[in-house]
Design a protein around this motif. Structure first.
Motif, PDB file in Angstrom:
ATOM      1  N   LYS A  11       0.906  -1.183   0.047  1.00  7.63           N
ATOM      2  CA  LYS A  11       0.177  -0.079   0.054  1.00  7.63           C
ATOM      3  C   LYS A  11       1.009   1.162  -0.117  1.00  7.63           C
ATOM      4  O   LYS A  11       1.940   1.115   0.572  1.00  7.63           O
ATOM      5  CB  LYS A  11      -0.909  -0.164   1.260  1.00  7.63           C
ATOM      6  N   GLY A  12       0.400   2.093  -0.581  1.00  3.07           N
ATOM      7  CA  GLY A  12       1.258   3.623  -0.740  1.00  3.07           C
ATOM      8  C   GLY A  12       0.091   4.674  -0.647  1.00  3.07           C
ATOM      9  O   GLY A  12      -0.882   4.596  -1.001  1.00  3.07           O
ATOM     10  N   GLU A  53      -2.628   0.557  -4.096  1.00  5.33           N
ATOM     11  CA  GLU A  53      -2.039  -0.648  -3.813  1.00  5.33           C
ATOM     12  C   GLU A  53      -1.212  -1.123  -4.941  1.00  5.33           C
ATOM     13  O   GLU A  53      -1.954  -0.962  -6.319  1.00  5.33           O
ATOM     14  CB  GLU A  53      -3.135  -1.755  -3.601  1.00  5.33           C
ATOM     15  N   ALA A  54      -0.380  -1.925  -4.982  1.00  4.47           N
ATOM     16  CA  ALA A  54       0.665  -2.502  -6.137  1.00  4.47           C
ATOM     17  C   ALA A  54       0.757  -3.756  -5.452  1.00  4.47           C
ATOM     18  O   ALA A  54       1.331  -4.059  -4.200  1.00  4.47           O
ATOM     19  CB  ALA A  54       1.790  -1.406  -6.484  1.00  4.47           C
ATOM     20  N   PRO A  98      -0.492  -2.617 -15.247  1.00  8.11           N
ATOM     21  CA  PRO A  98      -1.798  -2.155 -14.861  1.00  8.11           C
ATOM     22  C   PRO A  98      -2.544  -2.881 -14.271  1.00  8.11           C
ATOM     23  O   PRO A  98      -3.394  -2.615 -13.160  1.00  8.11           O
ATOM     24  CB  PRO A  98      -2.270  -1.650 -16.460  1.00  8.11           C
ATOM     25  N   ALA A  99      -2.582  -4.159 -14.296  1.00 12.74           N
ATOM     26  CA  ALA A  99      -3.508  -5.176 -13.817  1.00 12.74           C
ATOM     27  C   ALA A  99      -3.130  -5.427 -12.141  1.00 12.74           C
ATOM     28  O   ALA A  99      -3.627  -5.916 -11.309  1.00 12.74           O
ATOM     29  CB  ALA A  99      -3.420  -6.558 -14.298  1.00 12.74           C
ATOM     30  N   SER A 100      -1.785  -5.058 -11.876  1.00 14.53           N
ATOM     31  CA  SER A 100      -1.079  -5.000 -10.483  1.00 14.53           C
ATOM     32  C   SER A 100      -1.113  -3.974  -9.771  1.00 14.53           C
ATOM     33  O   SER A 100      -0.741  -3.903  -8.448  1.00 14.53           O
ATOM     34  CB  SER A 100       0.334  -5.465 -10.476  1.00 14.53           C
ATOM     35  N   ARG A 144       5.721  -1.063 -23.622  1.00 13.63           N
ATOM     36  CA  ARG A 144       4.466  -2.010 -22.753  1.00 13.63           C
ATOM     37  C   ARG A 144       3.817  -0.956 -21.825  1.00 13.63           C
ATOM     38  O   ARG A 144       4.550  -0.316 -21.437  1.00 13.63           O
ATOM     39  CB  ARG A 144       5.272  -3.159 -22.100  1.00 13.63           C
ATOM     40  N   SER A 145       2.613  -1.433 -21.908  1.00 12.66           N
ATOM     41  CA  SER A 145       1.982  -0.560 -20.732  1.00 12.66           C
ATOM     42  C   SER A 145       2.511  -0.989 -19.302  1.00 12.66           C
ATOM     43  O   SER A 145       2.805  -2.147 -19.135  1.00 12.66           O
ATOM     44  CB  SER A 145       0.246  -0.909 -20.764  1.00 12.66           C
ATOM     45  N   MET A 146       2.621   0.145 -18.667  1.00 11.24           N
ATOM     46  CA  MET A 146       2.995  -0.021 -17.112  1.00 11.24           C
ATOM     47  C   MET A 146       2.715   1.182 -16.360  1.00 11.24           C
ATOM     48  O   MET A 146       2.168   2.184 -16.972  1.00 11.24           O
ATOM     49  CB  MET A 146       4.572   0.099 -17.262  1.00 11.24           C
TER      50      MET A 146
END
Length: 114
Positions: free
Chosen positions: A4-5, A15-16, A43-45, A86-88
């Motif tokens: 969490k951040g 969250e990551a 992005p999903a993470s 790549r998407s990030m």
């Protein structure tokens, strides 16, 4: 692992999830001024815990990366975009709770040359 951040005032929280084994320090014009230590996740993470309306966005150059920050306290929390094909989502690891940054290796990235 899930982390969490947030920004300093807590208006932007997230969250990551992933393995935080190192951080990256970029020397491009914006990263060097922000002093962020970066951790890239898919992005999903990544999950925003606060409303998108509570975040400000800065773009420059080709406008492909959205630099997200808190409009109240000014802390840069993360960036989104297509990086190296790549998407990030790139999280500012300095905003993560309970992380001992001095224990993580720092990879240097030459963003100035891009």
């Amino acid at each position: 692992m899930k982390y969490k951040g947030s920004c300093h005032c807590g208006q932007v929280a997230f969250e990551a999830e992933g393995e935080l084994t190192q951080v990256t320090e970029c020397n491009c014009s914006i990263c060097s001024k922000k002093g962020a230590l970066q951790w890239g996740v898919s992005p999903a993470s990544f999950r925003l815990l606060t409303s998108a309306e509570s975040i400000a966005t800065y773009t420059f150059g080709e406008q492909t990366i959205k630099h997200r920050f808190c409009p109240k306290c000014g802390v840069h929390t993360f960036a989104e975009g297509v990086l190296l094909g790549r998407s990030m989502v790139v999280v500012n690891a300095r905003c993560l709770d309970g992380i001992e940054l001095s224990s993580l290796p720092v990879k240097h990235f030459d963003g100035r040359s891009l």
